[in-house]
Design an enzyme around this catalytic site. Structure first.
Site, mmCIF file in Angstrom:
data_model
loop_
_atom_site.group_PDB
_atom_site.id
_atom_site.type_symbol
_atom_site.label_atom_id
_atom_site.label_comp_id
_atom_site.label_asym_id
_atom_site.label_seq_id
_atom_site.Cartn_x
_atom_site.Cartn_y
_atom_site.Cartn_z
ATOM 1 N N THR A 1 30.149 60.309 -0.338
ATOM 2 C CA THR A 1 29.256 60.727 0.891
ATOM 3 C C THR A 1 28.905 61.943 -0.804
ATOM 4 O O THR A 1 29.359 62.590 -1.034
ATOM 5 C CB THR A 1 30.111 61.841 2.098
ATOM 6 N N SER B 1 42.067 52.381 2.795
ATOM 7 C CA SER B 1 43.002 53.908 3.213
ATOM 8 C C SER B 1 44.092 53.344 1.948
ATOM 9 O O SER B 1 44.713 54.516 1.801
ATOM 10 C CB SER B 1 43.267 53.161 4.340
ATOM 11 N N GLU C 1 37.156 52.174 -2.804
ATOM 12 C CA GLU C 1 37.052 51.135 -3.267
ATOM 13 C C GLU C 1 36.134 49.821 -2.154
ATOM 14 O O GLU C 1 37.367 49.970 -1.397
ATOM 15 C CB GLU C 1 37.471 50.727 -4.443
ATOM 16 N N GLU D 1 38.041 60.045 6.301
ATOM 17 C CA GLU D 1 39.106 60.418 6.328
ATOM 18 C C GLU D 1 40.704 60.309 6.650
ATOM 19 O O GLU D 1 41.143 60.891 7.011
ATOM 20 C CB GLU D 1 38.822 62.156 6.296
ATOM 21 N N GLY D 2 40.147 59.018 6.793
ATOM 22 C CA GLY D 2 41.677 58.080 7.388
ATOM 23 C C GLY D 2 41.077 57.358 8.745
ATOM 24 O O GLY D 2 41.252 58.772 9.375
#
Lengths: 423, 365, 365, 423
Positions: A178, A150, A145, A400-401
């Site tokens: 995505t 993270s 958001e 992804e971090g």
């Protein structure tokens, strides 16, 4: 089984096809979709869809069969498989072709993984069947958001039950989704949305919900313009009193206090992130290999090649750089394959998954940046793809971090620390 | 003795350029990048600052003196603003400065006053070549003496605004002198053809072109420096210092942006700058930027003192290349996903930073 | 297919060596380092583990088979204990393994059984040379064929326990073959003189010596591999893998020590491992160590499969050199002032790690 | 004044003498004292002492004169001087000679700086006069404790006033005291000891006390064996009811609450650490230069030299390394000189002092490690000094605050954060 670095037979066999797709379909339109952001790589999508829907069908069937056997969460691996390392090889190859186009692969993707991990048999059937036939479709995961990257505990998208209609009502905004537009507007797909039932409970209040294309109150508001992977669809989605059926919640709607043992559903769904990290690493490595191969080839044309083994004082500065890049790529690749092999063997791999993500993200960022430099004006030019690979590569150290977040995860694991002890 | 303070005049100068960077360049950089076009009035405004005339003495129509150090101060502030606009604005310097440093008195008298007009002169330098292993000391373009003329052949790259140029400064390997020499080539010039607009990873607002030379004949008097020719190292030193300073400015921009973002952005209940992993990245950026600036200054100071600054400029360029890349990459990292989208400037700064090694003529990787 | 698990036998093997490292080597390492002397019984105990006989087939008096992978597993566990003792213990391997890999059948029959006795054989390998730019492929020591003998000349360095050696394996550039070859030289050998004990930055408990060769005559049959000679790359691959694994063990020791220290040591009210700057260093150590181990294993696995492992071993050696230095340096840093004093082992590990590039024959910097 | 990189005249002149000492006195015994830990480099000590006592006398006189003029804390710089940059050049040169021997220089050192910073005129006279005449003497600073390294607030050495005798009674243990034995047992020197009057107040309860040689209850308990700088005296000191006169406290004995504005005395004394950081950096840089010069020379003998300026593809790997080391050394040197020049100009330099310490400590650690490697067996051998320089260099990334602590200080400064905000 003893230590073995042999590529499994079935993975090898799949390699030829993948290489063909990467070369013939992806590479050829790589520059086009970089320059035409938000256009869809339809040649690739149409080409790959038959394979993907077959694979989706097999997965679904397999998962339902396991569920029948009473292994309810569909997450147990009874014997060593090659599913993960196969995916790792596949993704590496496709990303060697084009990382942005690869990300547009029609499939249930992370949404499917979450549903497989914690969905009921009925939910699996209901949500995932669409991916096994018909036109290409996409699944997507909506987590981030504007004010929660993270830090997933900061998620503010609300889900409330409307007791009259027995529907969940979602309000909030998700960003960096995505394939979000592909899933909701350009196909009969779906997204898995993380929302909170009670913000005061932090992570313990969060649940994943399945939102299907056409759900009322769901709007794709913005398509991002990005540094790289421009062929990939990245959007913001706003939920304004969006309504979805009660049965679209994944896991139990009952809440526990924070600190109480997190329920299986939540953990299982979160685990999809662990399993996706080696895939991100693999994608990074495909881009890195593309850049390094091209650079080696171009330098070889100038008479600069890498010796098999030579003492340091016999190396030129460029040879040294090439060797270092090669070693870094190999190191990251081995860590990635290991993370995949562990999961295939049914062993925990959360530490190893973050390790390979950190290493691959960082290495490939450096490698592609170096390749641009080594090739001088040709490296920097948009006439070649090296500059694009540098831009594409960078995403892998971020999504992804970020590298930092994944390093933190590694650190917590090796130190045996909680989030509180090591912030 | 050691002093690291700007003079009052230098401070006025940098303040002026900084204002231009902040109020003008930072407003238009994104639109210019995406549309591949710099608004002409922005370059005109920059030209009105009079930076080039201020670096030329009165004898040649200017009102100041050449100073590599002042050049570095200016370049840093411009680099802080936008690289495409900086390069467009500095493009005339790439012709005027070599003429000033290496030209004959007659060449200076003839050409330099062109660079002090109210209108930016249409002049372009052609130095880089479209090859992987570019060597500024052994150019592949050639100049062959034939009677009272030189015949130029070869290919050049990254020539700024080439189609409009009325005067080219073209570098080529002088076969007789066995060294790189430069030639003043007015247009139109037979045999000189301009290619398609080039496409680069960064600074897309800048218009650059390949230039091809096929038996381009230039009167021998147009060789820069006349019979003596040029020492290309003097020109390289000067441009390396300016470009390195540009890199410092670029890095500083990225560092400040990331620092401010990190103090604003809250995650896990606190600004992310409260985390050592982020804070240490920022601290290292600050240290590297200061170190690079000092190296650039020292090289410039040596040059202005008439000392041999070649190795210093080379080391500074190496550092600037490395640091600007590391800092801009770190800035993208600090912003995370937000650093990757083309709303924030950091992704562009990363792309721009990567050009430095190439622009600097393969000085360093 | 991909598997990264040890077999039960391998696990037993590594457990055994690990116990030896932890219970024996870790107890004596400091006293040995400071007194420049290894307790003989420690090496005897190590010899009793039977590691070398276990790597030789029954035909030659052993009870196992040569496996680069098992060698790597063993070396990592030894490296975890102490480098000086490891090298002393592995010194006979540096003679036996080349004989096994490259010797003629007769040479194997003659020499290998010596290495399976209850007593460690007094054999020393002389490979490195006391020069800055050492090149394992172009040795400066020379071997000249004269009749049915070779005449060796040159200088060798870092020869372990040279004064006691009854058999040397000496590498020299064979002028006729134009390649590095190895020669079995029993003592006493006329013209072979042993210098003063060498002094190194690290592993001071290990006794190494320079060896000078002045017209040392060796019967031609003593050339390793006989008429065919050796492919030095086979030997280098094997030793690079073993030494790299030693480096992995060394790095792992330092990492674990620093990790445990960081969890114990309190500053500013919390264990220092609670700080990202420390925790991230440790995380990177763990990642680097795992990566290096995998590279070593892959090279060893390829070697054992009979594939070309030269480049893999080279890359693994590069990584091991770099990682073991980085990790041991980081461990000193984590311990701060306590890392700098000779009470904790990390300062010695840093010194030892720095030797790897040299031991590996300039494979990498 | 405009930007100027010219070495000041007086500093240049001093250079010749220093170079002679470094070459003739220090280098020649460098290996000896490395191999004979805890022996004293008397040739150097006796040689340098006449210069040091003259300098001490000048400093003391200058300080007392300023005090007379009412500039009580003796810390104001009225006009630009070259004292700091002169010291930086001096220390760099001496450390080029031998960093361990340099650290044994007889002088009031950090103890003198603390006394100069916050002592009364009477204290300055009483404590510092001894350094201006007679036999060589040492001053030392005792800060670190077994359980308090960088975290000075954790200091547990207690100081209590005995009202009967009007003496301070010290109890506790200090470790890592540089020149502690020389100061207390081998000369008529003194140490400045940090002790707490009230542990519950943290930093606010701490005060520096002067302990002179011969004070009862003070024992040097241990001489450290170190990785490098073995010629330097590093000891532990135990205080068991050690008694010192009331007037040996530096600054006011009155305590304020933590959080209240820290009193000038404490800050002033702490500032001695800021001012010492560029000196540590300078020492590191001297070692780094020694190693790099030697390596360049040895490689030149093998035909490897560094071009003045060459394109990357014309460089060998070793040339590239040499250029990188040279650039790092220069970068750190310029940061160090800047920190010194700022202090000479009477400007705050706490940020810049930590910056140069971080950069020099890290660069020289890397440079010396690389030099050992580039020289192969000769680099690793104790027949040459490169291996020693690698060991000596490492201390500079550790003492006066590790690289991590100094990076933290830089980070706090640039972010405007307190200790609480950025831990």
């Amino acid at each position: 089984m003893p230590i073995d670095f042999e590529v499994p037979e079935d993975v090898k066999n799949q390699g030829n096809l993948t290489q063909m797709v990467a070369e013939q379909v992806m590479r050829k339109s790589s520059r086009y979709y970089d320059e035409h952001e938000h256009e869809r790589p339809m040649e690739y999508i149409n080409f790959i869809w038959p394979f993907m829907k077959t694979m989706e069908a097999a997965n679904l069937k397999h998962s339902l069969k396991r569920a029948d056997k009473g292994n309810g969460n569909g997450n147990g691996h009874k014997k060593a498989s090659t599913a993960q390392v196969g995916m790792i090889h596949l993704i590496e190859s496709l990303s060697w072709g084009d990382a942005g186009i690869y990300l547009s692969t029609p499939s249930s993707a992370l949404a499917g993984a979450a549903i497989q991990a914690v969905g009921t048999p009925d939910q699996k059937e209901r949500f995932l069947d669409r991916f096994t036939h018909g036109e290409p479709k996409w699944g997507a995961m909506a987590m981030t958001e504007p004010n929660a990257g993270s830090d997933t505990s900061a998620i503010r998208t609300r889900a409330k039950l409307d007791p009259e209609t027995n529907e969940w009502v979602l309000n909030g905004e998700k960003i960096f989704v995505t394939n979000g537009k592909l899933a909701l507007e350009e196909s009969d797909g779906l997204i898995v949305v993380w929302a909170t039932l009670d913000p005061s409970l932090g992570r313990a209040g969060m649940r994943p919900f399945v939102v299907e294309a056409g759900a009322p109150g769901v709007t794709v508001t913005k398509q991002e313009h990005k540094l790289g992977i421009r062929a990939s669809d990245t959007v913001s989605i706003v939920f304004e009193d969006a309504r979805i059926p009660y049965d679209n919640i994944l896991g139990s709607p009952e809440l526990k206090k924070p600190g109480a043992k997190t329920e299986k559903g939540f953990k299982g769904a979160m685990r999809t992130f662990d399993s996706s990290r080696p895939f991100v690493a693999a994608s990074a490595l495909g881009v890195g290999r593309a850049a390094l191969e091209f650079t080696r080839q171009k330098l070889a044309e100038e008479g600069i090649t890498v010796p098999e083994a030579a003492p340091y004082h016999k190396l030129s500065a460029i040879q040294r750089d090439l060797i270092q890049m090669e070693a870094d790529l190999k190191a990251a690749w081995l860590l990635t394959v290991r993370a995949g092999a562990l999961m295939d063997a049914g062993k925990p791999n959360s530490l190893e998954a973050s390790m390979c993500k950190v290493k691959a993200g960082k290495s490939v960022t450096t490698i592609t940046q170096k390749c641009v430099e080594l090739l001088g004006p040709l490296g920097y030019s948009r006439e070649f793809l090296v500059e694009k690979w540098m831009r594409d590569a960078k995403i892998n150290d971020i999504f992804e971090g970020t590298g930092q977040i994944n390093t933190l995860i590694v650190a917590r694991r090796i130190l045996g620390y909680s989030r509180r002890e090591l912030k | 003795m050691y002093t690291f303070d700007l003079t009052d005049e230098q401070r006025m100068l940098t303040d002026m350029v900084h204002r231009y960077s902040e109020r003008t360049l930072r407003k238009i950089y994104r639109e210019a990048e995406e549309s591949h076009e710099l608004p002409p009035e922005v370059i005109e405004q920059g030209w009105e600052l009079g930076l080039l005339p201020a670096s030329l003495p009165e004898d040649y129509g200017g009102f100041g003196e050449y100073s590599a150090l002042n050049g570095a101060l200016i370049a840093e502030e411009l680099g802080y603003g936008d690289m495409a606009a900086s390069l467009a604005l500095l493009a005339p310097n790439l012709v005027a400065t070599p003429i000033y440093l290496c030209g004959t008195e007659e060449q200076k008298q003839t050409y330099l006053p062109l660079f002090t007009d109210a209108e930016p002169p249409k002049a372009a330098s052609a130095f880089l070549e479209p090859v992987i292993l570019f060597d500024p000391y052994q150019l592949r373009a050639t100049a062959r003496r034939e009677g009272d003329a030189y015949v130029l052949n070869g290919k050049k790259a990254m020539v700024i605004n080439a189609p409009e140029a009325e005067l080219f400064l073209i570098y080529a390997h002088d076969e007789k002198a066995d060294s790189p020499q430069a030639f003043l080539v007015p247009t139109p010039a037979e045999g000189l053809s301009i290619g398609e607009r080039e496409k680069w990873m960064g600074f897309n607002a800048l218009k650059t072109f390949g230039v091809e030379l096929k038996d381009v004949r230039v009167p021998a008097v147009n060789r820069l420096g006349g019979a003596a020719g040029i020492d290309v190292q003097r020109i390289l030193n000067s441009s390396r210092i300016a470009l390195s300073a540009l890199g410092v400015g670029l890095a500083r921009a990225a560092y400040e942006y990331a620092r401010d973002y990190a103090k604003e952005r809250v995650a896990f209940g606190e600004p992310i700058a409260h985390r050592q992993s982020i804070a240490f990245m920022l601290a290292e950026m600050a240290i590297d930027i200061d170190a690079t600036r000092l190296m650039v200054w020292e090289a410039a100071w040596k040059l202005d003192k008439g000392q041999n600054a070649t190795h210093d400029a080379y080391l500074a360029a190496r550092y600037a290349t490395h640091v600007s890349l590391k800092v801009t990459d770190g800035a993208v990292q600090v912003l995370g996903g937000h650093g990757y989208i083309r709303e924030h400037p950091v992704e562009l700064w990363l792309r721009n930073a990567r050009s430095l090694a190439t622009l600097l003529g393969a000085v360093t990787v």
